[in-house]
Enzyme design. Sequence first.
Site, PDB file in Angstrom:
ATOM      1  N   HIS A 186      62.715  63.454 -25.114  1.00 40.54           N
ATOM      2  CA  HIS A 186      63.595  62.417 -25.992  1.00 40.54           C
ATOM      3  C   HIS A 186      64.539  61.331 -25.432  1.00 40.54           C
ATOM      4  O   HIS A 186      64.450  61.541 -23.962  1.00 40.54           O
ATOM      5  CB  HIS A 186      64.574  63.183 -26.895  1.00 40.54           C
ATOM      6  CG  HIS A 186      65.521  63.824 -26.356  1.00 40.54           C
ATOM      7  ND1 HIS A 186      66.715  63.399 -25.859  1.00 40.54           N
ATOM      8  CD2 HIS A 186      65.565  65.271 -26.186  1.00 40.54           C
ATOM      9  CE1 HIS A 186      67.447  64.540 -25.187  1.00 40.54           C
ATOM     10  NE2 HIS A 186      66.714  65.415 -25.235  1.00 40.54           N
ATOM     11  N   CYS A 236      65.949  70.417 -22.856  1.00 36.37           N
ATOM     12  CA  CYS A 236      64.967  69.201 -23.062  1.00 36.37           C
ATOM     13  C   CYS A 236      64.751  68.239 -21.921  1.00 36.37           C
ATOM     14  O   CYS A 236      65.756  68.171 -20.882  1.00 36.37           O
ATOM     15  CB  CYS A 236      65.641  68.239 -24.392  1.00 36.37           C
ATOM     16  SG  CYS A 236      65.386  69.383 -25.799  1.00 36.37           S
TER      17      CYS A 236
END
Length: 196
Positions: free
Chosen positions: A156, A172
């Site tokens: 992301h 992440c």
Amino acid sequence: MKRCSIARRTFLLGLVATSVSGCGYPLALGSPRVSYTVRRTVDPRYRRTRVAYKTDESPGTIVVNTEERYLYAVEPDGWATRYGVGVGEQGLTLKGVAKIGNKAEWPSWRPTESMMRRKPRLVQYADGVPGGPENPLGARALYLYQGGRDTMFRLHGTNEPWTIGTAVSSGCVRLTNEDIIDLYDRTPVGTKVVLI
């Protein structure tokens, strides 16, 4: 007039920097960290570039090398587009093979239960943060699935480009907003992702 201009600039800079990296959490406006870090940008060695890349993976595959802090979008004939990334703190980044199971533009974010246990101050975001400039997931998110299930890990964007090249997220893999938009546009659902 000058005082108003400075106050407006400080407010706008605070808005831009109100989030911590993906799988992170929003910062409070006016925090000392905001005024210090908002002026920094991504280290030049982590800027997107096309590179010669030897791999047994098929073109279209994404390879994330967490130690190097690079993501490679494998292309034909021994080439790849290389993106600088930020990765999870020690022991938090997903490893192995995954697939892109979903994609979202300006995704919403909610801390996971384990994130709230590790960082109790995140409980204030338990109902989630809507997508937009203040959201920790940035402009786009590619959702990593294993065995047909959402791993809760993402590729992301981030509004903190100075964290690219570091290990600071809750697991992440983050890219600059510009880079995640580029990767998002070239990556269909079902794409293989190898995390090493």
